[in-house]
Write a protein that holds these residues in place. Structure first.
Motif, mmCIF file in Angstrom:
data_model
loop_
_atom_site.group_PDB
_atom_site.id
_atom_site.type_symbol
_atom_site.label_atom_id
_atom_site.label_comp_id
_atom_site.label_asym_id
_atom_site.label_seq_id
_atom_site.Cartn_x
_atom_site.Cartn_y
_atom_site.Cartn_z
ATOM 1 N N HIS A 396 0.820 -1.208 0.000
ATOM 2 C CA HIS A 396 0.000 0.000 0.000
ATOM 3 C C HIS A 396 0.854 1.259 0.000
ATOM 4 O O HIS A 396 0.473 2.276 -0.579
ATOM 5 C CB HIS A 396 -0.967 -0.013 1.178
ATOM 6 C CG HIS A 396 -2.154 -0.889 0.944
ATOM 7 N ND1 HIS A 396 -3.275 -0.460 0.272
ATOM 8 C CD2 HIS A 396 -2.372 -2.196 1.228
ATOM 9 C CE1 HIS A 396 -4.147 -1.451 0.183
ATOM 10 N NE2 HIS A 396 -3.612 -2.517 0.754
ATOM 11 N N ARG A 399 1.510 1.731 -3.577
ATOM 12 C CA ARG A 399 0.335 2.261 -4.278
ATOM 13 C C ARG A 399 0.151 3.753 -4.011
ATOM 14 O O ARG A 399 -0.219 4.520 -4.908
ATOM 15 C CB ARG A 399 -0.920 1.494 -3.832
ATOM 16 C CG ARG A 399 -2.204 1.936 -4.521
ATOM 17 C CD ARG A 399 -3.376 1.070 -4.117
ATOM 18 N NE ARG A 399 -3.662 1.136 -2.693
ATOM 19 C CZ ARG A 399 -4.374 2.119 -2.124
ATOM 20 N NH1 ARG A 399 -4.864 3.106 -2.862
ATOM 21 N NH2 ARG A 399 -4.606 2.118 -0.832
ATOM 22 N N LEU A 400 0.438 4.186 -2.776
ATOM 23 C CA LEU A 400 0.265 5.590 -2.401
ATOM 24 C C LEU A 400 1.494 6.435 -2.718
ATOM 25 O O LEU A 400 1.507 7.637 -2.450
ATOM 26 C CB LEU A 400 -0.045 5.693 -0.905
ATOM 27 C CG LEU A 400 -1.349 5.039 -0.444
ATOM 28 C CD1 LEU A 400 -1.412 5.015 1.086
ATOM 29 C CD2 LEU A 400 -2.552 5.772 -1.013
ATOM 30 N N LEU A 479 -2.679 2.628 6.040
ATOM 31 C CA LEU A 479 -3.067 3.914 5.473
ATOM 32 C C LEU A 479 -3.886 3.722 4.207
ATOM 33 O O LEU A 479 -3.637 2.811 3.423
ATOM 34 C CB LEU A 479 -1.819 4.738 5.143
ATOM 35 C CG LEU A 479 -0.871 5.034 6.306
ATOM 36 C CD1 LEU A 479 0.341 5.808 5.793
ATOM 37 C CD2 LEU A 479 -1.561 5.801 7.408
ATOM 38 N N THR A 480 -4.853 4.589 4.021
ATOM 39 C CA THR A 480 -5.612 4.601 2.769
ATOM 40 C C THR A 480 -5.369 5.880 1.988
ATOM 41 O O THR A 480 -5.889 6.053 0.882
ATOM 42 C CB THR A 480 -7.121 4.470 3.048
ATOM 43 O OG1 THR A 480 -7.543 5.558 3.871
ATOM 44 C CG2 THR A 480 -7.416 3.163 3.758
ATOM 45 N N SER A 481 -4.586 6.794 2.562
ATOM 46 C CA SER A 481 -4.202 8.025 1.880
ATOM 47 C C SER A 481 -2.832 8.430 2.382
ATOM 48 O O SER A 481 -2.350 7.909 3.392
ATOM 49 C CB SER A 481 -5.217 9.147 2.142
ATOM 50 O OG SER A 481 -5.203 9.502 3.519
ATOM 51 N N ASP A 482 -2.209 9.338 1.686
ATOM 52 C CA ASP A 482 -0.874 9.785 2.048
ATOM 53 C C ASP A 482 -0.997 10.941 3.038
ATOM 54 O O ASP A 482 -1.220 12.082 2.663
ATOM 55 C CB ASP A 482 -0.107 10.227 0.797
ATOM 56 C CG ASP A 482 1.356 10.545 1.115
ATOM 57 O OD1 ASP A 482 1.698 10.602 2.312
ATOM 58 O OD2 ASP A 482 2.132 10.731 0.166
ATOM 59 N N LEU A 483 -0.859 10.624 4.316
ATOM 60 C CA LEU A 483 -0.998 11.654 5.348
ATOM 61 C C LEU A 483 0.023 12.771 5.182
ATOM 62 O O LEU A 483 -0.216 13.907 5.543
ATOM 63 C CB LEU A 483 -0.850 11.021 6.734
ATOM 64 C CG LEU A 483 -1.961 10.061 7.189
ATOM 65 C CD1 LEU A 483 -1.614 9.479 8.550
ATOM 66 C CD2 LEU A 483 -3.298 10.766 7.254
ATOM 67 N N GLU A 486 -1.225 15.595 3.292
ATOM 68 C CA GLU A 486 -2.449 16.211 3.786
ATOM 69 C C GLU A 486 -2.286 16.793 5.185
ATOM 70 O O GLU A 486 -3.274 17.026 5.873
ATOM 71 C CB GLU A 486 -3.573 15.161 3.788
ATOM 72 C CG GLU A 486 -3.831 14.559 2.416
ATOM 73 C CD GLU A 486 -4.825 13.408 2.488
ATOM 74 O OE1 GLU A 486 -5.382 13.186 3.575
ATOM 75 O OE2 GLU A 486 -5.036 12.755 1.461
ATOM 76 N N ASP A 582 -14.312 8.291 3.661
ATOM 77 C CA ASP A 582 -13.111 9.102 3.457
ATOM 78 C C ASP A 582 -12.101 8.913 4.584
ATOM 79 O O ASP A 582 -11.284 9.787 4.843
ATOM 80 C CB ASP A 582 -13.485 10.583 3.327
ATOM 81 C CG ASP A 582 -14.208 11.099 4.574
ATOM 82 O OD1 ASP A 582 -14.533 10.274 5.460
ATOM 83 O OD2 ASP A 582 -14.441 12.318 4.666
ATOM 84 N N LYS A 583 -12.192 7.771 5.282
ATOM 85 C CA LYS A 583 -11.242 7.496 6.357
ATOM 86 C C LYS A 583 -9.827 7.428 5.792
ATOM 87 O O LYS A 583 -9.603 6.925 4.698
ATOM 88 C CB LYS A 583 -11.572 6.168 7.040
ATOM 89 C CG LYS A 583 -12.995 6.078 7.593
ATOM 90 C CD LYS A 583 -13.217 7.008 8.753
ATOM 91 C CE LYS A 583 -14.584 6.765 9.393
ATOM 92 N NZ LYS A 583 -14.870 7.693 10.494
ATOM 93 N N LYS A 584 -8.892 7.924 6.574
ATOM 94 C CA LYS A 584 -7.508 7.974 6.105
ATOM 95 C C LYS A 584 -6.717 6.714 6.482
ATOM 96 O O LYS A 584 -5.625 6.497 5.985
ATOM 97 C CB LYS A 584 -6.818 9.219 6.655
ATOM 98 C CG LYS A 584 -7.404 10.513 6.097
ATOM 99 C CD LYS A 584 -6.687 11.708 6.660
ATOM 100 C CE LYS A 584 -7.121 13.024 6.028
ATOM 101 N NZ LYS A 584 -8.383 13.072 5.341
#
Length: 623
Positions: A396, A399-400, A479-483, A486, A582-584
């Motif tokens: 992941h 991927r991110l 993680l599901t997004s790149d903290l 953000e 939209d959980k991170k």
């Protein structure tokens, strides 16, 4: 009689001198070939010694794969016979595939004539360098079986050079290949069990979609690249045996060599079992293996494919490169750099830096300078985390496009395997020993917890000193997004989420003032004190609890993060992708069973590894 004696005496002296020289020279040679070192890593490269000759069992076999192209076979065989084999015994095995039998009687006679002409030519071809074996198949097996069934190594000293019939090789090829084998297989200081062979073709293709362009500087003569080369590939025995057994297992179980994000997967979906390379590419990706390539500049190579019409080309495309011959040499083709100085590239043609194992603060500082010039770093705690969860997390990250991270875990084979694949790791056991924490009173499982706390504290201190913001996360988070992209609203020096052991430290003058004094010593003392209390709960003996307490004593501003707002906790109940919203990140209890973790992540489409614990996709992000 005086005259003849005067002539004999000098001859005796010369013979005696020659005998002494020969005896001394022979005694200075090694009595036997040292075995290849299976534990060799790039962490501690040693100087490149004088190359060692192959053992007496060294065997080189050319495997020529032919079908129905007489002109191609003729050109290929002539080029092979024109090479300089240095007086070595080299064997030639020729595999002629049969044409496809059909009900079209009108074409059978012509196909028979074409096949028999090839057999007749090959039969009469003079191969004076070793044995010649011709295998004329009774039925059509196709290109995949031609490759896979051409070789089963007779020993660990047998090497195969697989040549398709539309190839042409340089007369220099064997001298170069033998030099490679001597330097990178028989030389223990340059040996790596993760190199599966070498190719003589020019690198001209990046299989990862949206990967980088093939760009090499003029000084790069040899390099490592994951991609197999089908136009003149030398195969090393152990990895090939390993691949064949892996192939058998996966093929028997009906597992397909799908690797999303790769051009070769599209080829396989279109051509199926007519081709073999997607199978080998999936194996390479699973094992993290590499191939040796040469960069001869000006589109030159020691093997050239004429890309004649056949399985891979509907019509003849012509030579892919310029054949390198002695008359065009403008460098020493036999000059070999040590393995430690070679560059490594993955399927996206991103440079991989293997062997980054941090054992002390000095090495940590050096590692930080090799990371990408971004503002933030993820420090991932893998203590007590299973291999499957750790590998899934890294898939992941890919991927991110998270490239700035450091993994920390106790010494293990898994940790070193991650390092040799190019992931930066901290050996917590050696790291903690290097900072002089042997006086700790903690024992047992609590000592393992304390090692993790102290390693985090020292790493954060070093990151702040080097102007990096630091995210500390647990392996029980995904993680599901790149903290890092953000976190613009994180104006406070520190942010925490107690239940997650999530911690963020911003690199600022105020945080640096706190962290670079005696703050780490206070962390050590408090953690050691808590571990000695029978009443110390799991929450109190944690990194976030210890550091938060001490930061508050220093008057630092700390932002509390509500993990339920930003993250989704998974448990025993089913979850759906819609619940992720939209959980991170997602997170779970460290007590949760592995099967349940995998099942819940699969439901969220967040499980990205296969049964080999390798990523199911290659994701390229152009540099």
């Amino acid at each position: 009689m005086v005259g003849p004696k005067r002539h004999i005496l000098p001859l005796i002296l010369i013979s005696l001198a020659a005998f002494i020289f020969y005896t001394f020279h022979q005694s200075s040679l090694p009595s036997s070939i040292p075995e290849s070192n299976p534990n060799f890593t790039l962490q501690n490269p040693i100087p490149n010694p004088t190359p060692i000759s192959p053992t007496n069992n060294f065997t080189f076999v050319i495997k020529l794969l032919a079908y129905n192209r007489l002109d191609s076979v003729t050109r290929c065989l002539r080029s092979l016979a024109a090479a300089d084999y240095l007086g070595d015994r080299v064997h030639l095995h020729i595999y002629i595939d049969h044409f496809v039998l059909s009900d079209d009687a009108s074409s059978v006679d012509q196909k028979l004539r074409d096949s028999h002409r090839i057999v007749e030519y090959v039969d009469g071809f003079d191969w004076r360098f070793g044995e010649k074996v011709v295998h004329y198949r009774t039925g059509n097996v196709g290109l995949q079986a031609q490759w896979l069934e051409a070789w089963w190594p007779g020993s660990d000293d047998e090497f195969a050079f697989v040549v398709e019939d539309d190839l042409e090789v340089s007369s220099l090829y064997y001298e170069f290949v033998k030099s490679l084998i001597v330097n990178f297989y028989y030389n223990a200081s340059n040996y790596s069990p993760f190199i599966f062979g070498a190719t003589l073709q020019r690198a001209r293709f990046v299989p990862g979609k949206h990967g980088n362009k093939l760009q090499l500087d003029d000084q790069t003569r040899l390099f490592l690249y994951q991609l197999v080369g089908t136009w003149g590939q030398i195969l090393f025995p152990k990895p090939w045996k390993e691949f064949r057994l892996w192939y058998d297992k996966n093929k028997a179980k009906g597992i397909k060599p799908f690797l999303e994000g790769m051009v070769t997967t599209g080829w396989y979906k279109k051509m199926g079992e007519r081709i073999w390379t997607p199978w080998f590419i999936k194996f390479i990706q699973s094992r993290g293996y590499f191939n040796i390539y040469a960069n001869f500049l000006h589109e030159r190579a020691l093997s050239v494919s004429h890309r004649d019409a056949g399985v891979n080309y509907g019509k003849t495309a012509g030579p892919d490169s310029q054949l390198l011959e002695e008359r065009s040499l403008d460098f020493n083709i036999l000059e070999m750099q040590p393995l430690s100085s070679l560059k490594w590239f993955d399927f996206c043609f991103r440079e991989v830096l293997p062997g980054k194992v941090v054992k002390n603060l000095e090495e940590l500082g050096a590692l930080l300078h090799t990371l990408q010039q971004q503002n933030s770093i993820f420090l991932v705690n893998l203590i007590g985390v299973s291999d499957a969860v750790a590998r899934n997390l890294l898939c992941h990250f890919e991927r991110l496009n998270i490239r700035n991270y450091i993994l920390m875990a106790p010494q293990s084979d898994s940790l070193f395997d991650l390092a040799r694949r190019g992931h930066p790791v901290i050996n917590v056991d050696q790291f903690i020993s290097s900072v002089g924490l042997h006086k700790l009173t903690s024992q047992g499982s609590r000592f393992e917890t304390i090692k993790g706390i102290l390693a985090k504290a020292y790493v954060i201190k070093k990151c702040i000193e080097n102007m990096y913001n630091t995210w500390v996360i647990e392996g029980s988070m995904l993680l599901t997004s790149d903290l890092m992209l953000e976190n613009g609203d994180l104006k406070d020096d520190f942010s925490i989420a107690n239940n997650l052991e999530l911690f963020y430290a911003r690199s600022s003058s105020s945080s640096k003032k706190i962290w670079t004094t005696d703050f780490v010593s206070k962390v050590v003392a408090m953690a050691d004190s808590l571990s000695g209390k029978d009443s110390a709960s799991h929450d109190s003996l944690s990194f976030v609890h210890v550091v938060t307490t001490l930061l508050e004593q220093n008057g630092a501003r700390i932002r509390r993060v509500d993990e339920t707002s930003f993250g989704l906790k998974i448990g025993s109940g089913n979850v759906s992708k819609s619940s992720l919203g939209d959980k991170k990140f997602v997170y779970w209890s460290t007590e949760m069973e592995m099967d349940s973790i995998q099942k819940r992540l699969e439901e969220l489409n967040l499980w990205g590894i296969d049964s080999d614990l390798s990523c199911t996709a290659v994701v390229c992000h152009s540099s």
